[in-house]
Design a protein around this motif. Sequence first.
Motif, PDB file in Angstrom:
ATOM      1  N   LEU A  80       0.842  -0.852   0.507  1.00 62.06           N
ATOM      2  CA  LEU A  80      -0.065   0.035  -0.227  1.00 62.06           C
ATOM      3  C   LEU A  80       0.894   1.213  -0.231  1.00 62.06           C
ATOM      4  N   THR A  81       0.975   1.873  -1.464  1.00 58.63           N
ATOM      5  CA  THR A  81       1.746   3.610  -0.995  1.00 58.63           C
ATOM      6  C   THR A  81       0.828   4.410  -1.104  1.00 58.63           C
ATOM      7  N   ASP A  82       0.664   5.366   0.121  1.00 58.92           N
ATOM      8  CA  ASP A  82      -0.295   6.071   0.784  1.00 58.92           C
ATOM      9  C   ASP A  82      -0.157   7.078  -0.027  1.00 58.92           C
ATOM     10  N   GLN A  83      -1.082   8.579   0.090  1.00 57.63           N
ATOM     11  CA  GLN A  83      -0.745  10.075  -0.412  1.00 57.63           C
ATOM     12  C   GLN A  83       0.538  10.750  -0.509  1.00 57.63           C
ATOM     13  N   GLN A  84       1.330  10.370   0.662  1.00 59.62           N
ATOM     14  CA  GLN A  84       2.476  10.775   0.906  1.00 59.62           C
ATOM     15  C   GLN A  84       4.035  10.083  -0.135  1.00 59.62           C
ATOM     16  N   HIS A  85       4.021   9.333  -0.380  1.00 58.73           N
ATOM     17  CA  HIS A  85       4.311   8.244  -1.247  1.00 58.73           C
ATOM     18  C   HIS A  85       4.999   7.722  -0.664  1.00 58.73           C
ATOM     19  N   LYS A  86       4.828   6.552   1.233  1.00 51.45           N
ATOM     20  CA  LYS A  86       4.917   5.421   2.005  1.00 51.45           C
ATOM     21  C   LYS A  86       4.249   4.487   1.963  1.00 51.45           C
ATOM     22  N   THR A  87       5.202   3.956   1.645  1.00 46.24           N
ATOM     23  CA  THR A  87       4.814   2.217   1.136  1.00 46.24           C
ATOM     24  C   THR A  87       4.481   1.252   2.707  1.00 46.24           C
ATOM     25  N   TYR A  88       3.846   0.388   2.888  1.00 47.68           N
ATOM     26  CA  TYR A  88       3.449  -0.383   3.539  1.00 47.68           C
ATOM     27  C   TYR A  88       3.091  -1.550   3.472  1.00 47.68           C
ATOM     28  N   VAL A  89       4.242  -2.785   3.997  1.00 49.37           N
ATOM     29  CA  VAL A  89       3.490  -4.054   3.811  1.00 49.37           C
ATOM     30  C   VAL A  89       3.010  -4.512   4.595  1.00 49.37           C
ATOM     31  N   TYR A  90       2.200  -5.387   4.074  1.00 44.77           N
ATOM     32  CA  TYR A  90       0.779  -6.503   4.858  1.00 44.77           C
ATOM     33  C   TYR A  90       1.278  -7.616   4.069  1.00 44.77           C
ATOM     34  N   THR A  91       1.965  -8.818   5.081  1.00 47.52           N
ATOM     35  CA  THR A  91       1.516 -10.202   4.965  1.00 47.52           C
ATOM     36  C   THR A  91       0.455 -11.187   5.131  1.00 47.52           C
ATOM     37  N   MET A  92      -0.085 -11.046   3.793  1.00 51.75           N
ATOM     38  CA  MET A  92      -1.312 -11.867   3.762  1.00 51.75           C
ATOM     39  C   MET A  92      -0.678 -13.662   4.387  1.00 51.75           C
ATOM     40  N   ASN A  93      -2.121 -14.223   5.097  1.00 49.54           N
ATOM     41  CA  ASN A  93      -2.065 -15.424   5.430  1.00 49.54           C
ATOM     42  C   ASN A  93      -3.336 -15.915   4.745  1.00 49.54           C
ATOM     43  N   MET A  94      -4.113 -15.158   4.343  1.00 51.58           N
ATOM     44  CA  MET A  94      -5.962 -15.744   4.010  1.00 51.58           C
ATOM     45  C   MET A  94      -5.722 -14.701   2.822  1.00 51.58           C
ATOM     46  N   ALA A  95      -6.531 -15.091   1.728  1.00 53.37           N
ATOM     47  CA  ALA A  95      -7.496 -14.107   1.187  1.00 53.37           C
ATOM     48  C   ALA A  95      -8.421 -14.846   0.193  1.00 53.37           C
ATOM     49  N   THR A  96     -10.050 -15.098   0.505  1.00 57.20           N
ATOM     50  CA  THR A  96     -11.180 -15.358  -0.175  1.00 57.20           C
ATOM     51  C   THR A  96     -11.690 -14.399  -0.523  1.00 57.20           C
ATOM     52  N   PRO A  97     -13.214 -14.235  -0.918  1.00 58.67           N
ATOM     53  CA  PRO A  97     -14.165 -13.486  -1.313  1.00 58.67           C
ATOM     54  C   PRO A  97     -14.575 -13.278  -0.275  1.00 58.67           C
ATOM     55  N   LYS A  98     -14.496 -13.911   0.852  1.00 55.85           N
ATOM     56  CA  LYS A  98     -15.139 -13.710   1.875  1.00 55.85           C
ATOM     57  C   LYS A  98     -14.281 -13.315   3.024  1.00 55.85           C
ATOM     58  N   GLU A  99     -13.427 -13.182   3.103  1.00 57.12           N
ATOM     59  CA  GLU A  99     -12.196 -13.366   4.236  1.00 57.12           C
ATOM     60  C   GLU A  99     -11.068 -12.967   3.915  1.00 57.12           C
ATOM     61  N   MET A 100     -10.038 -12.297   4.949  1.00 53.24           N
ATOM     62  CA  MET A 100      -8.515 -11.562   4.565  1.00 53.24           C
ATOM     63  C   MET A 100      -7.956 -11.731   5.878  1.00 53.24           C
ATOM     64  N   GLN A 101      -6.859 -12.108   6.124  1.00 50.03           N
ATOM     65  CA  GLN A 101      -5.755 -12.039   7.064  1.00 50.03           C
ATOM     66  C   GLN A 101      -4.649 -11.231   7.055  1.00 50.03           C
ATOM     67  N   LEU A 102      -4.523 -10.889   7.472  1.00 56.94           N
ATOM     68  CA  LEU A 102      -3.553 -10.265   7.357  1.00 56.94           C
ATOM     69  C   LEU A 102      -2.316  -9.707   9.182  1.00 56.94           C
ATOM     70  N   THR A 103      -0.931 -10.007   8.712  1.00 58.40           N
ATOM     71  CA  THR A 103      -0.514  -9.748  10.293  1.00 58.40           C
ATOM     72  C   THR A 103      -0.026  -7.752  10.092  1.00 58.40           C
TER      73      THR A 103
END
Length: 252
Positions: A80-103
Amino acid sequence: MKIPFYRWLPLILLLDLLSGCGNSLNHCWFYSYASGSGTDTTAGLTPASFIELRPDGSYTLDFGKYEYGAWTRKADRLYLTDQQHKTYVYTMNMATPKEMQLTVAKDRIGHFEGRPLPSDKLAEDPFAAENNRWRIPATHKESDAEIKQRLYNHCRFWEFYFAWALNKKIDYLDVRSTPTAIKIYGNGFGLKPFAELPARWRSLFFDEADCRKANEMIQDIFRNKTIAWPNTDSKYKMFIGAFQQLEQYCKP
């Protein structure tokens, strides 16, 4: 010997999903709970915390602070690169149309529930930056017109929030966790006493005087203006109509 295309199709779809090229992330994700053995540092996350990931590669997010920008996915990483051009990185443990898990912290997993995206028209998207300028904290002492504009934009958010739920046939909406001076009941709304305003709402104003002035503006509307509640069995339609009227009274 050539293998018929239809025999390859299931494998192609599976590889597409595993590679992250599918569209399962194109949803509005709402935080539900956290799990894991790590220290719980998710105090800023509430049932109203969301991350909207749109097909055009744009995103908006409120994890205790509102931001917007561009997103990409590479394997199990969400960038995710925000409006101030800073990038955040999230690890996805699972992603389906109904549930997403982020660290969300060390050994701490945030669980998010997927909801359908709002209208393709950003002007009618309750999570778009255009309808969330009120979430951006003031950087200077604001004039009466600027405070009214903040309240007007806040009412626009609520209007499109309920319209989104109505159009997408969403059965339940959280209306208690969003930072606001307006207390929403099952059949109406009112103004929260100044002493009971959420800390997050207070923090959006430059100082206490501006926050108090915003409350007084809303109070003046409730006391001296008439809001005609639509005669309908749909609570969503009822609140849409009421907030549309409140918007007009808040216009600078």
